[in-house]
Scaffold this motif. Structure first.
Motif, PDB file in Angstrom:
ATOM      1  N   TRP A  98       8.911  -4.791   6.732  1.00 24.70           N
ATOM      2  CA  TRP A  98       8.148  -3.688   6.154  1.00 24.70           C
ATOM      3  C   TRP A  98       6.990  -4.231   5.330  1.00 24.70           C
ATOM      4  CZ3 TRP A  98      10.474   1.586   4.817  1.00 24.70           C
ATOM      5  CH2 TRP A  98      11.481   1.942   5.739  1.00 24.70           C
ATOM      6  N   LEU A  99       5.860  -3.578   5.454  1.00 25.23           N
ATOM      7  CA  LEU A  99       4.699  -3.852   4.623  1.00 25.23           C
ATOM      8  C   LEU A  99       4.522  -2.657   3.702  1.00 25.23           C
ATOM      9  CD1 LEU A  99       2.096  -5.339   3.814  1.00 25.23           C
ATOM     10  CD2 LEU A  99       0.967  -4.226   5.750  1.00 25.23           C
ATOM     11  N   VAL A 100       4.721  -2.861   2.402  1.00 24.47           N
ATOM     12  CA  VAL A 100       4.628  -1.773   1.435  1.00 24.47           C
ATOM     13  C   VAL A 100       3.216  -1.745   0.857  1.00 24.47           C
ATOM     14  CG1 VAL A 100       5.565  -0.777  -0.690  1.00 24.47           C
ATOM     15  CG2 VAL A 100       7.085  -1.992   0.908  1.00 24.47           C
ATOM     16  N   ILE A 101       2.538  -0.602   1.044  1.00 19.91           N
ATOM     17  CA  ILE A 101       1.161  -0.429   0.598  1.00 19.91           C
ATOM     18  C   ILE A 101       1.119   0.603  -0.518  1.00 19.91           C
ATOM     19  CG2 ILE A 101      -1.129   0.407   1.272  1.00 19.91           C
ATOM     20  CD1 ILE A 101      -0.561  -2.270   2.447  1.00 19.91           C
ATOM     21  N   ASP A 102       0.423   0.295  -1.605  1.00 22.22           N
ATOM     22  CA  ASP A 102       0.236   1.254  -2.690  1.00 22.22           C
ATOM     23  C   ASP A 102      -0.723   2.335  -2.207  1.00 22.22           C
ATOM     24  OD1 ASP A 102      -0.285   2.679  -4.966  1.00 22.22           O
ATOM     25  OD2 ASP A 102      -0.645   0.937  -6.248  1.00 22.22           O
ATOM     26  N   ALA A 103      -0.191   3.521  -1.911  1.00 23.66           N
ATOM     27  CA  ALA A 103      -0.974   4.551  -1.231  1.00 23.66           C
ATOM     28  C   ALA A 103      -1.712   5.483  -2.180  1.00 23.66           C
ATOM     29  CB  ALA A 103      -0.077   5.366  -0.314  1.00 23.66           C
ATOM     30  N   LYS A 104      -1.766   5.141  -3.462  1.00 22.03           N
ATOM     31  CA  LYS A 104      -2.541   6.001  -4.358  1.00 22.03           C
ATOM     32  C   LYS A 104      -4.044   5.727  -4.227  1.00 22.03           C
ATOM     33  CE  LYS A 104      -2.354   3.212  -8.635  1.00 22.03           C
ATOM     34  NZ  LYS A 104      -1.406   2.171  -8.215  1.00 22.03           N
ATOM     35  N   HIS A 105      -4.387   4.639  -3.536  1.00 22.70           N
ATOM     36  CA  HIS A 105      -5.786   4.285  -3.363  1.00 22.70           C
ATOM     37  C   HIS A 105      -6.434   5.138  -2.275  1.00 22.70           C
ATOM     38  CE1 HIS A 105      -5.102   0.940  -6.023  1.00 22.70           C
ATOM     39  NE2 HIS A 105      -4.158   0.459  -5.223  1.00 22.70           N
ATOM     40  N   GLU A 106      -7.738   5.009  -2.131  1.00 26.52           N
ATOM     41  CA  GLU A 106      -8.461   5.698  -1.063  1.00 26.52           C
ATOM     42  C   GLU A 106      -8.032   5.152   0.296  1.00 26.52           C
ATOM     43  OE1 GLU A 106     -10.550   8.264  -1.366  1.00 26.52           O
ATOM     44  OE2 GLU A 106     -10.118   8.274  -3.517  1.00 26.52           O
ATOM     45  N   LYS A 160      -9.619   4.114   2.957  1.00 29.50           N
ATOM     46  CA  LYS A 160     -10.263   2.897   3.441  1.00 29.50           C
ATOM     47  C   LYS A 160      -9.652   1.660   2.792  1.00 29.50           C
ATOM     48  CE  LYS A 160     -14.740   0.674   4.221  1.00 29.50           C
ATOM     49  NZ  LYS A 160     -14.265  -0.642   3.776  1.00 29.50           N
ATOM     50  N   LYS A 161      -9.326   1.760   1.510  1.00 33.80           N
ATOM     51  CA  LYS A 161      -8.742   0.613   0.826  1.00 33.80           C
ATOM     52  C   LYS A 161      -7.360   0.297   1.397  1.00 33.80           C
ATOM     53  CE  LYS A 161      -7.941  -1.341  -3.748  1.00 33.80           C
ATOM     54  NZ  LYS A 161      -8.106  -1.147  -5.218  1.00 33.80           N
ATOM     55  N   ASN A 162      -6.589   1.336   1.747  1.00 31.93           N
ATOM     56  CA  ASN A 162      -5.272   1.105   2.343  1.00 31.93           C
ATOM     57  C   ASN A 162      -5.395   0.421   3.705  1.00 31.93           C
ATOM     58  OD1 ASN A 162      -3.986   2.358   0.168  1.00 31.93           O
ATOM     59  ND2 ASN A 162      -4.039   4.370   1.140  1.00 31.93           N
ATOM     60  N   VAL A 163      -6.339   0.906   4.524  1.00 29.10           N
ATOM     61  CA  VAL A 163      -6.547   0.288   5.838  1.00 29.10           C
ATOM     62  C   VAL A 163      -7.029  -1.142   5.673  1.00 29.10           C
ATOM     63  CG1 VAL A 163      -7.890   0.397   7.971  1.00 29.10           C
ATOM     64  CG2 VAL A 163      -6.978   2.499   6.975  1.00 29.10           C
ATOM     65  N   ASP A 164      -7.963  -1.359   4.754  1.00 25.90           N
ATOM     66  CA  ASP A 164      -8.486  -2.709   4.527  1.00 25.90           C
ATOM     67  C   ASP A 164      -7.382  -3.667   4.084  1.00 25.90           C
ATOM     68  OD1 ASP A 164     -10.994  -1.887   5.210  1.00 25.90           O
ATOM     69  OD2 ASP A 164     -11.752  -1.726   3.157  1.00 25.90           O
ATOM     70  N   ALA A 165      -6.434  -3.171   3.275  1.00 22.68           N
ATOM     71  CA  ALA A 165      -5.343  -4.027   2.794  1.00 22.68           C
ATOM     72  C   ALA A 165      -4.482  -4.510   3.958  1.00 22.68           C
ATOM     73  CB  ALA A 165      -4.484  -3.268   1.785  1.00 22.68           C
ATOM     74  N   ILE A 166      -4.241  -3.621   4.925  1.00 26.73           N
ATOM     75  CA  ILE A 166      -3.448  -4.004   6.096  1.00 26.73           C
ATOM     76  C   ILE A 166      -4.224  -4.983   6.973  1.00 26.73           C
ATOM     77  CG2 ILE A 166      -2.362  -3.120   8.195  1.00 26.73           C
ATOM     78  CD1 ILE A 166      -1.962  -0.463   6.613  1.00 26.73           C
ATOM     79  N   LEU A 167      -5.486  -4.679   7.220  1.00 30.09           N
ATOM     80  CA  LEU A 167      -6.294  -5.550   8.077  1.00 30.09           C
ATOM     81  C   LEU A 167      -6.540  -6.906   7.430  1.00 30.09           C
ATOM     82  CD1 LEU A 167      -8.886  -3.026   9.527  1.00 30.09           C
ATOM     83  CD2 LEU A 167      -6.853  -3.966  10.626  1.00 30.09           C
ATOM     84  N   GLN A 168      -6.583  -6.965   6.102  1.00 29.51           N
ATOM     85  CA  GLN A 168      -6.759  -8.244   5.428  1.00 29.51           C
ATOM     86  C   GLN A 168      -5.572  -9.155   5.689  1.00 29.51           C
ATOM     87  OE1 GLN A 168      -9.471  -9.521   3.635  1.00 29.51           O
ATOM     88  NE2 GLN A 168      -8.223 -11.346   3.957  1.00 29.51           N
ATOM     89  N   GLN A 169      -4.378  -8.587   5.680  1.00 27.64           N
ATOM     90  CA  GLN A 169      -3.193  -9.399   5.976  1.00 27.64           C
ATOM     91  C   GLN A 169      -3.236  -9.883   7.427  1.00 27.64           C
ATOM     92  OE1 GLN A 169       0.523  -8.822   4.280  1.00 27.64           O
ATOM     93  NE2 GLN A 169      -0.095  -7.194   2.882  1.00 27.64           N
ATOM     94  N   LEU A 170      -3.741  -9.045   8.325  1.00 31.53           N
ATOM     95  CA  LEU A 170      -3.906  -9.472   9.709  1.00 31.53           C
ATOM     96  C   LEU A 170      -4.889 -10.637   9.794  1.00 31.53           C
ATOM     97  CD1 LEU A 170      -3.657  -9.232  12.770  1.00 31.53           C
ATOM     98  CD2 LEU A 170      -5.329  -7.360  12.678  1.00 31.53           C
ATOM     99  N   THR A 171      -6.018 -10.535   9.079  1.00 29.89           N
ATOM    100  CA  THR A 171      -7.011 -11.603   9.065  1.00 29.89           C
ATOM    101  C   THR A 171      -6.410 -12.897   8.541  1.00 29.89           C
ATOM    102  OG1 THR A 171      -8.798 -10.013   8.726  1.00 29.89           O
ATOM    103  CG2 THR A 171      -9.267 -12.304   8.176  1.00 29.89           C
ATOM    104  N   ASN A 172      -5.619 -12.796   7.487  1.00 30.67           N
ATOM    105  CA  ASN A 172      -4.965 -13.986   6.928  1.00 30.67           C
ATOM    106  C   ASN A 172      -4.081 -14.653   7.968  1.00 30.67           C
ATOM    107  OD1 ASN A 172      -6.188 -13.495   4.478  1.00 30.67           O
ATOM    108  ND2 ASN A 172      -4.402 -12.494   3.578  1.00 30.67           N
ATOM    109  N   CYS A 173      -3.376 -13.842   8.768  1.00 26.75           N
ATOM    110  CA  CYS A 173      -2.515 -14.402   9.809  1.00 26.75           C
ATOM    111  C   CYS A 173      -3.347 -15.103  10.875  1.00 26.75           C
ATOM    112  CB  CYS A 173      -1.672 -13.299  10.442  1.00 26.75           C
ATOM    113  SG  CYS A 173      -0.332 -12.701   9.396  1.00 26.75           S
TER     114      CYS A 173
END
Length: 232
Positions: A199-207, A209-222
């Motif tokens: 599971w990837l837990v995302i703080d969803a109180k943000h906008e 775009k920020k939530n999507v960017d947080a997921i894609l950033q982890q993909l980029t890191n991989c």
């Protein structure tokens, strides 16, 4: 978190991604935006939602019929009066058919399949109501390769909604923000208890775009890690 599976999916290896969260957490918007971002990044991705048709017309029709009982009932129907065992059994039937005739064929074609809804929000609701036997009923469903949990305080989720269904408040008759918040606090805790290293837990109180960017950033890191690992 096995986001390395997304890397494999870029080479037409399938990956099953589920989006979870309490009511009002933004699951549908996140799933739509995430799939758009993955496609823009040249991934073979597809969004699967409740109304996605099966390649088998008979399955599409049956999903619609069962789904109407579960989610499209008249507003004056006291859904709680029907009893949890009836509702859970219908839900299990729908999800097994959904997985077999909608999700599985797309995975077989090598796609990243992003699914919303999946089962954990409903499991959490019934666990709050002390119906722990539901875990066995759904145990044969496949576990997603990645589950994205949009974690948000129920007070914030409640303010995003204009009305509350009885199933979102665990109440009968009229519903209120207070009832929604109280019930969703318990659902949120159960969801967190269900979480695992997939599971990837995302703080969803943000906008969004920020939530999507947080997921894609982890993909980029991989992806960067994979490149470094190949270097001599």
């Amino acid at each position: 978190m096995r986001l390395d599976l997304l890397i494999q999916a870029k080479n037409n290896n399938p990956c099953f991604v589920a989006v979870e969260g309490i009511d009002g957490s933004g699951k549908t918007s996140l799933a739509e935006s995430l799939v758009s971002a993955l496609i823009s990044a040249d991934y073979n991705a597809k969004l699967i939602c409740r109304t996605t048709p099966s390649k088998f017309p008979s399955a599409t029709e049956r999903l619609r019929e069962i789904g109407d009982f579960l989610w499209n009932y008249p507003s004056n129907l006291d859904i709680e009066e029907l009893g949890d065992r009836h509702l859970i059994s219908l839900m299990a039937s729908w999800f097994y058919l959904f997985e077999n005739c909608v999700i599985r064929p797309e995975l077989a074609s090598g796609k990243i399949v992003v699914v919303e809804p999946w089962i954990n929000k409903y499991l959490a609701r019934f666990l709050v109501k002390k119906q722990s036997w539901v875990l066995n009923l759904f145990a044969d469903l496949p576990v997603p390769d990645i589950t994205i949990l949009l974690d948000v305080e129920p007070e914030i989720a409640g303010m995003r909604k204009s009305a509350y269904r009885n199933t979102e408040t665990n109440s009968r008759g009229s519903t209120s923000l207070v009832q929604f918040v109280d019930f969703q606090h318990e659902v949120r805790l159960k969801l967190l208890n269900l979480s695992s290293d997939k599971w990837l837990v995302i703080d969803a109180k943000h906008e969004l775009k920020k939530n999507v960017d947080a997921i894609l950033q982890q993909l980029t890191n991989c992806l960067e890690y994979q490149t470094l690992a190949k270097e001599p």
